[in-house]
Design an enzyme around this catalytic site. Structure first.
Site, PDB file in Angstrom:
ATOM      1  N   GLU A  82       0.444  -1.431  -0.085  1.00 28.66           N
ATOM      2  CA  GLU A  82       0.352   0.016   0.100  1.00 28.66           C
ATOM      3  C   GLU A  82       0.944   1.392   0.052  1.00 28.66           C
ATOM      4  O   GLU A  82       0.533   2.617   0.528  1.00 28.66           O
ATOM      5  CB  GLU A  82      -0.781  -0.280   1.473  1.00 28.66           C
ATOM      6  N   TYR A 128     -11.322  19.538  18.460  1.00 30.39           N
ATOM      7  CA  TYR A 128      -9.949  18.875  17.941  1.00 30.39           C
ATOM      8  C   TYR A 128     -10.383  18.670  16.602  1.00 30.39           C
ATOM      9  O   TYR A 128      -9.269  18.160  15.817  1.00 30.39           O
ATOM     10  CB  TYR A 128     -10.178  18.243  19.532  1.00 30.39           C
TER      11      TYR A 128
END
Length: 221
Positions: A82, A128
């Site tokens: 990947e 956040y």
């Protein structure tokens, strides 16, 4: 076969150790089951990539792959299949210093849901998430290892520091490896909150509140 490279810089050695430490942390947190997930970091003369079929909890810093920008193996073991996911981000986001891809439980679970907003799979639940991750677009499903997935990710990477691969999991880029680590942990926690709250009437941040985060922290939303 492990490639042979006789000279490494202090920066490269530090990043090799950091990748191994982060991998152990993810395994201890239950975010990297089996041999899933991969981590990379940029160098001046290429990039480091976790090896194929490696457990992130048991990485040997010396065996971490080193690649040049043409994908040639310079040192260490062969890289994960990947690696093209990481290369797509490095090519589109020159300021990227580190990239992390995980199959963490809650974010992978979200990636399997029908009806996601393809422009941002997770809503702005917390400030956040908005600050550290930003909008999280959905990349359509491709089989693992399909190089076409790299081309699909490349289409998003210029405008987004993170993507969610359908029926797979997230990929997150950061200016540093530590920034990518913090962002993907925040993403996983937000995915957990999202799943816990799905049957509830959720208050998300409004545009004024998101604008304040843009002004104060440079949030990309």
């Amino acid at each position: 076969m492990t490639a042979i490279h006789t000279s490494t810089s202090a920066t490269e050695n530090r990043l090799r150790e950091e990748i191994a430490e982060i991998g152990r942390s993810f395994r201890n947190l239950g975010m990297a089951p089996g041999t899933s997930g991969n981590i990379s970091a940029k160098l001046e003369d290429g990039w480091l990539m976790t090896p194929t079929n490696a457990s992130l909890g048991a990485l040997d810093p010396a065996e971490i792959s080193k690649l040049d920008w043409d994908g040639n193996l310079l040192a260490g073991k062969p890289p994960t299949k990947e690696s093209f996911l990481h290369r797509a981000f490095y090519e589109q986001r020159p300021d990227t210093g580190g990239i992390i891809h995980l199959h963490a439980t809650h974010s992978a679970a979200v990636s399997c849901l029908n009806g996601l907003d393809e422009h941002s799979c997770l809503p702005p639940i917390t400030p956040y998430f908005v600050m550290r991750v930003g909008r999280l677009p959905l990349v359509p499903y491709y089989r693992p290892g399909d190089a076409a997935l790299g081309d699909a990710v490349r289409d998003y990477a210029a405008d987004h520091a993170a993507v969610l691969l359908a029926n797979h999991g997230p990929v997150v880029a950061g200016k540093t490896l530590e920034a990518a680590r913090n962002a993907i942990e925040e993403l996983e926690e937000t995915a957990k909150l999202y799943l816990l709250l799905r049957q509830h009437d959720v208050r998300t941040l409004n545009e004024k509140e998101i604008d304040e985060l843009r002004d104060a922290f440079g949030a990309q939303w």
